[in-house]
Design a protein around this motif. Sequence first.
Motif, mmCIF file in Angstrom:
data_model
loop_
_atom_site.group_PDB
_atom_site.id
_atom_site.type_symbol
_atom_site.label_atom_id
_atom_site.label_comp_id
_atom_site.label_asym_id
_atom_site.label_seq_id
_atom_site.Cartn_x
_atom_site.Cartn_y
_atom_site.Cartn_z
ATOM 1 N N PHE A 187 0.838 -1.192 0.000
ATOM 2 C CA PHE A 187 0.000 0.000 0.000
ATOM 3 C C PHE A 187 0.876 1.247 0.000
ATOM 4 O O PHE A 187 2.037 1.218 0.401
ATOM 5 N N GLU A 188 0.279 2.342 -0.439
ATOM 6 C CA GLU A 188 1.014 3.594 -0.582
ATOM 7 C C GLU A 188 0.821 4.532 0.604
ATOM 8 O O GLU A 188 1.653 5.422 0.840
ATOM 9 N N GLU A 189 -0.277 4.375 1.342
ATOM 10 C CA GLU A 189 -0.550 5.310 2.419
ATOM 11 C C GLU A 189 -1.541 4.676 3.385
ATOM 12 O O GLU A 189 -2.640 4.284 2.987
ATOM 13 N N ARG A 190 -1.159 4.588 4.646
ATOM 14 C CA ARG A 190 -2.036 3.986 5.647
ATOM 15 C C ARG A 190 -1.874 4.719 6.986
ATOM 16 O O ARG A 190 -0.761 4.962 7.452
ATOM 17 N N GLY A 191 -2.994 5.056 7.592
ATOM 18 C CA GLY A 191 -2.952 5.726 8.876
ATOM 19 C C GLY A 191 -2.473 4.808 9.986
ATOM 20 O O GLY A 191 -2.550 3.583 9.890
ATOM 21 N N PHE A 192 -1.988 5.420 11.069
ATOM 22 C CA PHE A 192 -1.549 4.636 12.224
ATOM 23 C C PHE A 192 -1.613 5.508 13.462
ATOM 24 O O PHE A 192 -1.653 6.752 13.395
ATOM 25 N N VAL A 193 -1.618 4.856 14.611
ATOM 26 C CA VAL A 193 -1.465 5.533 15.891
ATOM 27 C C VAL A 193 -0.297 4.882 16.609
ATOM 28 O O VAL A 193 -0.140 3.658 16.584
ATOM 29 N N LYS A 194 0.542 5.714 17.198
ATOM 30 C CA LYS A 194 1.719 5.218 17.927
ATOM 31 C C LYS A 194 1.533 5.514 19.405
ATOM 32 O O LYS A 194 1.350 6.668 19.801
ATOM 33 N N LYS A 195 1.585 4.460 20.224
ATOM 34 C CA LYS A 195 1.418 4.620 21.657
ATOM 35 C C LYS A 195 2.735 5.052 22.317
ATOM 36 O O LYS A 195 3.813 4.956 21.713
ATOM 37 N N VAL A 196 2.632 5.489 23.559
ATOM 38 C CA VAL A 196 3.804 5.955 24.287
ATOM 39 C C VAL A 196 4.809 4.829 24.491
ATOM 40 O O VAL A 196 6.025 5.058 24.504
ATOM 41 N N GLY A 198 5.651 2.710 22.421
ATOM 42 C CA GLY A 198 6.268 2.388 21.140
ATOM 43 C C GLY A 198 5.447 1.493 20.243
ATOM 44 O O GLY A 198 5.837 1.250 19.091
ATOM 45 N N THR A 199 4.303 1.004 20.720
ATOM 46 C CA THR A 199 3.454 0.136 19.904
ATOM 47 C C THR A 199 2.859 0.915 18.742
ATOM 48 O O THR A 199 2.328 2.015 18.917
ATOM 49 N N ASP A 200 2.963 0.341 17.543
ATOM 50 C CA ASP A 200 2.371 0.933 16.341
ATOM 51 C C ASP A 200 1.104 0.166 15.983
ATOM 52 O O ASP A 200 1.133 -1.063 15.825
ATOM 53 N N ILE A 201 -0.005 0.872 15.828
ATOM 54 C CA ILE A 201 -1.279 0.242 15.510
ATOM 55 C C ILE A 201 -1.761 0.781 14.165
ATOM 56 O O ILE A 201 -2.032 1.977 14.031
ATOM 57 N N PRO A 202 -1.862 -0.068 13.144
ATOM 58 C CA PRO A 202 -2.312 0.399 11.830
ATOM 59 C C PRO A 202 -3.808 0.712 11.826
ATOM 60 O O PRO A 202 -4.580 0.134 12.597
ATOM 61 N N LEU A 203 -4.194 1.638 10.964
ATOM 62 C CA LEU A 203 -5.596 2.019 10.802
ATOM 63 C C LEU A 203 -5.974 1.810 9.340
ATOM 64 O O LEU A 203 -6.026 2.748 8.548
ATOM 65 N N PRO A 204 -6.232 0.570 8.946
ATOM 66 C CA PRO A 204 -6.507 0.276 7.537
ATOM 67 C C PRO A 204 -7.834 0.869 7.089
ATOM 68 O O PRO A 204 -8.755 1.049 7.899
ATOM 69 N N PRO A 205 -7.963 1.159 5.806
ATOM 70 C CA PRO A 205 -9.226 1.681 5.281
ATOM 71 C C PRO A 205 -10.225 0.548 5.093
ATOM 72 O O PRO A 205 -9.837 -0.632 5.061
ATOM 73 N N PRO A 206 -11.509 0.859 4.932
ATOM 74 C CA PRO A 206 -12.509 -0.184 4.687
ATOM 75 C C PRO A 206 -12.266 -0.942 3.396
ATOM 76 O O PRO A 206 -12.571 -2.130 3.302
ATOM 77 N N TYR A 207 -11.706 -0.253 2.392
ATOM 78 C CA TYR A 207 -11.494 -0.890 1.092
ATOM 79 C C TYR A 207 -10.002 -0.995 0.812
ATOM 80 O O TYR A 207 -9.278 -0.004 0.844
ATOM 81 N N SER A 208 -9.541 -2.226 0.529
ATOM 82 C CA SER A 208 -8.121 -2.410 0.220
ATOM 83 C C SER A 208 -7.873 -3.505 -0.809
ATOM 84 O O SER A 208 -6.754 -3.637 -1.303
ATOM 85 N N VAL A 209 -8.890 -4.296 -1.145
ATOM 86 C CA VAL A 209 -8.717 -5.419 -2.075
ATOM 87 C C VAL A 209 -9.697 -5.276 -3.236
ATOM 88 O O VAL A 209 -10.901 -5.061 -3.024
ATOM 89 N N TYR A 210 -9.163 -5.373 -4.454
ATOM 90 C CA TYR A 210 -9.994 -5.331 -5.654
ATOM 91 C C TYR A 210 -10.424 -6.746 -6.026
ATOM 92 O O TYR A 210 -9.579 -7.638 -6.194
ATOM 93 N N ALA A 211 -11.733 -6.948 -6.139
ATOM 94 C CA ALA A 211 -12.271 -8.259 -6.512
ATOM 95 C C ALA A 211 -12.453 -8.318 -8.024
ATOM 96 O O ALA A 211 -13.438 -7.803 -8.576
ATOM 97 N N GLY A 212 -11.497 -8.927 -8.705
ATOM 98 C CA GLY A 212 -11.592 -9.057 -10.155
ATOM 99 C C GLY A 212 -12.408 -10.258 -10.566
ATOM 100 O O GLY A 212 -12.801 -11.090 -9.738
ATOM 101 N N ASP A 213 -12.669 -10.382 -11.851
ATOM 102 C CA ASP A 213 -13.476 -11.506 -12.342
ATOM 103 C C ASP A 213 -12.748 -12.829 -12.184
ATOM 104 O O ASP A 213 -13.371 -13.875 -11.934
ATOM 105 N N THR A 214 -11.420 -12.806 -12.321
ATOM 106 C CA THR A 214 -10.653 -14.054 -12.265
ATOM 107 C C THR A 214 -9.752 -14.152 -11.038
ATOM 108 O O THR A 214 -9.352 -15.247 -10.661
ATOM 109 N N SER A 294 -7.859 -1.844 25.086
ATOM 110 C CA SER A 294 -7.195 -3.095 24.705
ATOM 111 C C SER A 294 -6.574 -3.007 23.315
ATOM 112 O O SER A 294 -6.278 -4.031 22.692
ATOM 113 N N ASP A 295 -6.394 -1.790 22.821
ATOM 114 C CA ASP A 295 -5.767 -1.521 21.520
ATOM 115 C C ASP A 295 -6.616 -1.992 20.345
ATOM 116 O O ASP A 295 -6.091 -2.159 19.230
ATOM 117 N N GLN A 296 -7.905 -2.207 20.563
ATOM 118 C CA GLN A 296 -8.804 -2.526 19.471
ATOM 119 C C GLN A 296 -9.326 -1.239 18.847
ATOM 120 O O GLN A 296 -9.547 -0.242 19.542
#
Length: 619
Positions: A187-196, A198-214, A294-296
């Motif tokens: 991916f080219e750009e993804r949000g994240f939050v960094k805790k004190v 040092g834990t990095d938690i990604p914030l993925p978007p709702p859409y990230s996979v293209y469903a092709g015909d094949t 709980s980092d969810q």
Amino acid sequence: MKLKLDRALSLVALGVIGALQTAYAAPVYEIQNIESYDLNGTLESTVNGYGMAVNINDQSVGISKGKKKIEVDEDNNNTVIDIEDGIPTEQRVIYSIVAPIVANNFTFTSDENGAAGSWLPTFASVFGTTAPKDTDENVPSSINSVNAFFYGINDAGLSVGAYTAPEQKVTYTGESDEFDFWYFREFEERGFVKKVDGTDIPLPPPYSVYAGDTQDVTLGGTSVAAAINSSNLIAGFGSTEIVESSATRIDKCIENDATLPVDVCVQGHQYPDFRGYRNINYQTRAMVWQLDASDQVTVTELELPASLDQTSDRVFTAQGFGLNSEGTVAGRSNVYRKDNKDKFALDAAYWQKDSNGDYHYNWVPMENNQLSSIAYDINDNGILVGSYRRYISGFVRDKFFYYDTKATDPVVVTPNDFFDKLSDRSSRPRDINNNDQVVGYIDSTSEKDKPRFRTGFLWDKNSDEFSDLNNLLVCESKGYEQDANGNWSRYKVQVTDGNGETLSYESDIRIVEANGINDNGTIVGTAFIRKPSYQYDEDGDLVLGSNGSPLFVLNANGQPVTAYIPRMVVLKPTTTGSACTIPDDNDNTSDQDYVRKGAASFAWLFALPLLWLRRRVKR
């Protein structure tokens, strides 16, 4: 004083209000990250630095950009030439599916009580990135392929931003003998939050996979985390669907996978072209992410204006950029102005919760002569700040406005700037604190058809006072020193060139943008500092003197030619000093064209690479 767009006051009325207005003394500021008249404002081994945000505890986040050019002596014995005090050639990143992916943006924190030193930029690794000073071109594993950005920090020290996926590679199977691998990333750009901790938690978007015909193709989508409040609620934006033209391109990649691996083919479309545009584009929506104990993470997509016809193939964009403690989000969205489908615009907006906790879209009303608008932040008093774009005196300009979302009958208000009038100087706010103080930048010159210099500003809603931050600094913070007789002069910076000769130039520090202000008045942003320029030969290599060090570019008087580079700057109010009264070459109190005297180049002022999401957003 100010002009209300839909309730314009006469000049006579404005004059009366001005006469009655209570006198106001703007605060005096000191730059905190000065050492020997230099700014500690970027990471070691990088060129540029930018202060992005600051919390109530005087903890800030920033970005360093541009690795320094490293030189090795003729015997190739790995002797690194120290070019700390000069302007090296910035390493440029070239996007190619047959070249390794090299990062050029690095994240740092800066703390008044930092363990490494007060306000000293300290590298903050994001998802395993390596400090630029520790990267070695001869050790591939040390080279960063992840670009990372910090955009916000809350009072508990949690930071948010965006990052790119790390490099991946597959064996090259093309026709050329020059390449060993193809390179791509998930991916080219993804949000994240960094805790004190040092834990990095990604914030993925709702859409990230293209469903092709094949087959399905992982595109990664896009998301950005722009701000975080005390409840760990994060505002930003993300992808919800791919646009039709992009789907066609991906289908062709799938069909031609025998010629080029699908992931590599898609990567080629993800990279920006020479204009900065990408061939893979998404439907984008404003979003909030809630981080729990709980980092969810729970993500909520914020609604578009109800009048938009979302059944069409049209691309709609909405983005969140700031939020307050109540969770109200400031940003922008496509809209049909006043439900007129002939008035399609991208305008400032805010999303507010109802009694059930559901978010609802609110348009910040614009007139037809405002081409577009954007909201950057909103404070706990409900004061939203942003800028609109319109023609003024025949040229397109941006103008700072505020909007009281809690007023019974809110209106868009454009404060006057330096000249007690609505000038044609472009201005944009970046942040507002809970004392209704706003910081940002404004043009500092008045040329009509040329690039203009910028200066950081502070505006106080309570007094309606608009100030150039450079005019609020004590003299030491502007590069002056005082002799035993109390006389002020520019500090003379001493440098030694490649022939061992000692040269000097005058120190100069100018604040060009303010990005964050906390409730105590601490400001972070970007300042330009004067540095000497080095000589380079026709191959782009440093010209070395007899002692093996670089030679400076000299003017006719044998003095170093200087240029300006951006560095993170931290300002705090002071009660022990007074604002410097020495006139600058650039006097912002005069609405006249400005011609710089001397040898210093201001090219960097025109090209200030405002890189975060606020900078990369298309207007």
